[in-house]
Design a protein around this motif. Structure first.
Motif, PDB file in Angstrom:
ATOM      1  N   LYS A 107       0.834  -1.206   0.000  1.00  0.00           N
ATOM      2  CA  LYS A 107       0.000   0.000   0.000  1.00  0.00           C
ATOM      3  C   LYS A 107       0.865   1.250   0.000  1.00  0.00           C
ATOM      4  CE  LYS A 107      -4.091  -1.845   2.314  1.00  0.00           C
ATOM      5  NZ  LYS A 107      -4.906  -1.799   3.519  1.00  0.00           N
ATOM      6  N   HIS A 108       1.933   1.235   0.818  1.00  0.00           N
ATOM      7  CA  HIS A 108       2.825   2.390   0.895  1.00  0.00           C
ATOM      8  C   HIS A 108       3.520   2.621  -0.452  1.00  0.00           C
ATOM      9  CE1 HIS A 108       5.465   5.363   2.593  1.00  0.00           C
ATOM     10  NE2 HIS A 108       6.525   4.662   2.156  1.00  0.00           N
ATOM     11  N   LEU A 109       3.951   1.540  -1.075  1.00  0.00           N
ATOM     12  CA  LEU A 109       4.625   1.670  -2.369  1.00  0.00           C
ATOM     13  C   LEU A 109       3.646   2.161  -3.429  1.00  0.00           C
ATOM     14  CD1 LEU A 109       6.919  -1.479  -2.506  1.00  0.00           C
ATOM     15  CD2 LEU A 109       7.627   0.887  -2.189  1.00  0.00           C
ATOM     16  N   ASN A 110       2.404   1.683  -3.401  1.00  0.00           N
ATOM     17  CA  ASN A 110       1.408   2.130  -4.374  1.00  0.00           C
ATOM     18  C   ASN A 110       1.063   3.592  -4.165  1.00  0.00           C
ATOM     19  OD1 ASN A 110       1.216  -0.304  -5.734  1.00  0.00           O
ATOM     20  ND2 ASN A 110      -0.473  -1.058  -4.461  1.00  0.00           N
ATOM     21  N   GLN A 111       1.022   4.053  -2.917  1.00  0.00           N
ATOM     22  CA  GLN A 111       0.700   5.447  -2.635  1.00  0.00           C
ATOM     23  C   GLN A 111       1.825   6.377  -3.020  1.00  0.00           C
ATOM     24  OE1 GLN A 111      -0.327   5.573   1.492  1.00  0.00           O
ATOM     25  NE2 GLN A 111      -2.382   4.733   1.174  1.00  0.00           N
ATOM     26  N   SER A 112       3.047   5.920  -2.862  1.00  0.00           N
ATOM     27  CA  SER A 112       4.178   6.808  -3.159  1.00  0.00           C
ATOM     28  C   SER A 112       4.424   6.932  -4.662  1.00  0.00           C
ATOM     29  CB  SER A 112       5.440   6.352  -2.444  1.00  0.00           C
ATOM     30  OG  SER A 112       5.834   5.081  -2.930  1.00  0.00           O
TER      31      SER A 112
END
Length: 130
Positions: free
Chosen positions: A121-126
């Motif tokens: 999720k963090h990678l997709n958001q960044s």
């Protein structure tokens, strides 16, 4: 079938002789009536008259041997049962340890899945894409 008379007149024999003759006739009668049990009858007569001391000692020795064998069998059986109970307890303890390890591993895997989801999720958001 003719049956011989057991009444015999012995007028000139002493009393002890009469008893011996009657006892012999009784033994003969027992042998003719039940020939299969003849040896047992003779053995019983020998024990009663004192000639069967050896047989009596054999009986006592056989009974002692039987009792000792029975006691040893019971002791061995008790030892085997105790060993089986010990093995059951040990197996149960090992299974408890294994199940607790599996439960902790399952929790660890679930935590790793949650961390992996959070990282994705963090990678997709960044905005970093594969």
């Amino acid at each position: 079938m003719e049956r011989p008379s057991l009444e015999i007149n012995l007028p000139n024999t002493p009393e002890e002789g009469k008893l011996y003759v009657v006892d012999s006739l009784n033994n003969l009668n027992k042998l003719t009536i039940c020939p299969d049990d003849a040896q047992q009858v003779l053995d019983g007569e020998n024990e009663n008259t004192g000639g069967g001391g050896y047989t009596a000692w054999n009986n006592i020795r056989n009974q002692c041997f039987f009792v000792v064998t029975l006691i040893l069998t019971l002791i061995v059986s008790l030892a085997l049962v105790s060993f089986v109970i010990f093995l059951i307890i040990q197996t149960r303890n090992k299974m408890d340890q294994l199940s607790s390890r599996l439960i902790s591993e399952k929790k660890s895997i679930e935590e790793l899945k949650k961390m992996n989801d959070m990282i994705l999720k963090h990678l997709n958001q960044s905005g970093i894409k594969e």
